[in-house]
Design a protein around this motif. Sequence first.
Motif, PDB file in Angstrom:
ATOM      1  N   GLN A  73      17.349  20.447-142.267  1.00 14.04           N
ATOM      2  CA  GLN A  73      16.683  20.416-140.967  1.00 14.04           C
ATOM      3  C   GLN A  73      15.228  20.889-141.106  1.00 14.04           C
ATOM      4  O   GLN A  73      14.915  21.718-141.940  1.00 14.04           O
ATOM      5  CB  GLN A  73      17.410  21.367-140.006  1.00 14.04           C
ATOM      6  N   MET A  74      14.351  20.340-140.282  1.00 14.54           N
ATOM      7  CA  MET A  74      12.941  20.758-140.303  1.00 14.54           C
ATOM      8  C   MET A  74      12.798  22.163-139.718  1.00 14.54           C
ATOM      9  O   MET A  74      12.080  23.004-140.248  1.00 14.54           O
ATOM     10  CB  MET A  74      12.146  19.747-139.459  1.00 14.54           C
ATOM     11  N   LEU A  75      13.504  22.359-138.613  1.00 17.01           N
ATOM     12  CA  LEU A  75      13.409  23.658-137.933  1.00 17.01           C
ATOM     13  C   LEU A  75      14.806  24.054-137.474  1.00 17.01           C
ATOM     14  O   LEU A  75      15.530  23.239-136.902  1.00 17.01           O
ATOM     15  CB  LEU A  75      12.489  23.510-136.708  1.00 17.01           C
ATOM     16  N   THR A  76      15.172  25.281-137.768  1.00 12.91           N
ATOM     17  CA  THR A  76      16.467  25.774-137.287  1.00 12.91           C
ATOM     18  C   THR A  76      16.293  27.143-136.651  1.00 12.91           C
ATOM     19  O   THR A  76      15.660  28.025-137.249  1.00 12.91           O
ATOM     20  CB  THR A  76      17.462  25.917-138.472  1.00 12.91           C
ATOM     21  N   CYS A  77      16.810  27.310-135.452  1.00  9.07           N
ATOM     22  CA  CYS A  77      16.838  28.635-134.809  1.00  9.07           C
ATOM     23  C   CYS A  77      18.298  29.003-134.615  1.00  9.07           C
ATOM     24  O   CYS A  77      19.055  28.229-134.031  1.00  9.07           O
ATOM     25  CB  CYS A  77      16.195  28.593-133.419  1.00  9.07           C
ATOM     26  N   LYS A  78      18.675  30.168-135.114  1.00  5.16           N
ATOM     27  CA  LYS A  78      20.071  30.597-134.965  1.00  5.16           C
ATOM     28  C   LYS A  78      20.127  31.850-134.117  1.00  5.16           C
ATOM     29  O   LYS A  78      19.686  32.919-134.543  1.00  5.16           O
ATOM     30  CB  LYS A  78      20.668  30.899-136.349  1.00  5.16           C
ATOM     31  N   HIS A  79      20.637  31.689-132.918  1.00  2.71           N
ATOM     32  CA  HIS A  79      20.894  32.818-132.010  1.00  2.71           C
ATOM     33  C   HIS A  79      19.696  33.765-131.873  1.00  2.71           C
ATOM     34  O   HIS A  79      19.850  34.981-131.985  1.00  2.71           O
ATOM     35  CB  HIS A  79      22.128  33.604-132.479  1.00  2.71           C
ATOM     36  N   ILE A  80      18.536  33.191-131.656  1.00  2.00           N
ATOM     37  CA  ILE A  80      17.334  34.043-131.535  1.00  2.00           C
ATOM     38  C   ILE A  80      17.269  34.701-130.161  1.00  2.00           C
ATOM     39  O   ILE A  80      17.315  34.026-129.131  1.00  2.00           O
ATOM     40  CB  ILE A  80      16.062  33.212-131.761  1.00  2.00           C
TER      41      ILE A  80
ATOM     42  N   PHE B 199      19.110  26.112-131.919  1.00  3.45           N
ATOM     43  CA  PHE B 199      18.920  24.657-132.010  1.00  3.45           C
ATOM     44  C   PHE B 199      18.350  24.292-133.361  1.00  3.45           C
ATOM     45  O   PHE B 199      17.892  25.145-134.113  1.00  3.45           O
ATOM     46  CB  PHE B 199      17.983  24.130-130.901  1.00  3.45           C
ATOM     47  N   SER B 200      18.377  22.988-133.658  1.00  4.58           N
ATOM     48  CA  SER B 200      17.663  22.548-134.854  1.00  4.58           C
ATOM     49  C   SER B 200      16.998  21.210-134.586  1.00  4.58           C
ATOM     50  O   SER B 200      17.407  20.458-133.701  1.00  4.58           O
ATOM     51  CB  SER B 200      18.592  22.483-136.059  1.00  4.58           C
ATOM     52  N   VAL B 201      15.939  20.975-135.321  1.00  5.71           N
ATOM     53  CA  VAL B 201      15.178  19.730-135.205  1.00  5.71           C
ATOM     54  C   VAL B 201      15.234  19.073-136.575  1.00  5.71           C
ATOM     55  O   VAL B 201      14.831  19.681-137.562  1.00  5.71           O
ATOM     56  CB  VAL B 201      13.710  20.038-134.818  1.00  5.71           C
ATOM     57  N   PRO B 202      15.780  17.841-136.647  1.00  7.00           N
ATOM     58  CA  PRO B 202      16.071  17.276-137.956  1.00  7.00           C
ATOM     59  C   PRO B 202      14.870  16.768-138.757  1.00  7.00           C
ATOM     60  O   PRO B 202      14.905  16.781-139.967  1.00  7.00           O
ATOM     61  CB  PRO B 202      17.013  16.106-137.637  1.00  7.00           C
TER      62      PRO B 202
END
Length: 309
Positions: free
Chosen positions: A2-9, A25-28
Amino acid sequence: MQMLTCKHISKKYEGDGYALRDVNFSVPAAGIFALIGRNGAGKTTLTRILATQLSPTSGSASINGIDVMSGAGSLREIIASVPQEARAINWLTPRQFIFSYLLWRGYGHGDARRKADEAARKLGISRFMDTASRKLSGGTKRKVLVATVMASEASVIFLDEPTTGLDPLSRSELWDTLSRLKKDHFIFLTTHYLEEAERLADRIGILENGRLMALGTLDELRGKVKYPYSIKILSDYSVAKPRKGNMIKGVDGFQQIVTTEDEANRISRELIKKGVRFSMNPLSLDDIFYYIVKKPLEEESYGDEKERY
Ligand SMILES: Nc1ncnc2c1ncn2[C@@H]1O[C@H](COP(=O)(O)OP(=O)(O)OP(=O)(O)O)[C@@H](O)[C@H]1O
Ligand SMILES: [Mg+2]
């Protein structure tokens, strides 16, 4: 990957409430990701966390596989950011400002000079390059900052409200520049201009009160709304109740019918026969945004009373 991944921020500012709540969320892929949301929704807070300027209270995030906390050092080599409140240094000219930024990023003198000129040309600010920044208009100052990050050739660019304060022509020129740039960059931008997100972004996230309410392509967001078509009646003609869908007062004051594509086609044929002026479109991001953040609409519903759209 994934280009960008946010985990439970989540982010809680000292002595204040939560500015971000379990953002996940993530942005592929590369391209443009636009984050939209009302004042105070948490856009700048999330942008600063991802640009390695602020630590989250909990959760983690990565860009191109690099963790924004543990990998901040190496991430900073590939990212550049224009913060919401950023200003060029007043006593430097744009040329001096961009040039020193590029030297600081490790470019040699010749390269820095060439890249500064090239970025200025792309942003249409070449004629201001030797004017002290304090003498420039607000919009031109903003363009100097965008030119600076563009010149850096960072592959990941954060722009927090890059077009606020730009005149319509400059805004559309910057849109063209960003559209070209997104081919080989990942651009994370925040904006209050929903038309900007609609035109530029490959994916859009909607943040409200620290929570991510929705994320997807424009079509995917449209899919979250029950009736994806809109007819606006551009006169005071009283239109008959739709067989499917709702009538509302649109965000711009016109009577608006939101309905299915088939019903929109039927109603439009009727309106043409009667010579009523109207427009028919898939729902705009404005409409979707209002729906998702549930901003109260003066709504007159002929369908299910509980449905907004
Ligand atoms: N340094 C800080 N200390 C305490 N609270 C803060 C700080 N910065 C932001 N906040 C609060 O965090 C919340 C989110 O703010 P943020 O600036 O991220 O919103 P935003 O979506 O960027 O808003 P805008 O569209 O107005 O720029 C707000 O309630 C704000 O008051
Ligand atoms: Mg902000």
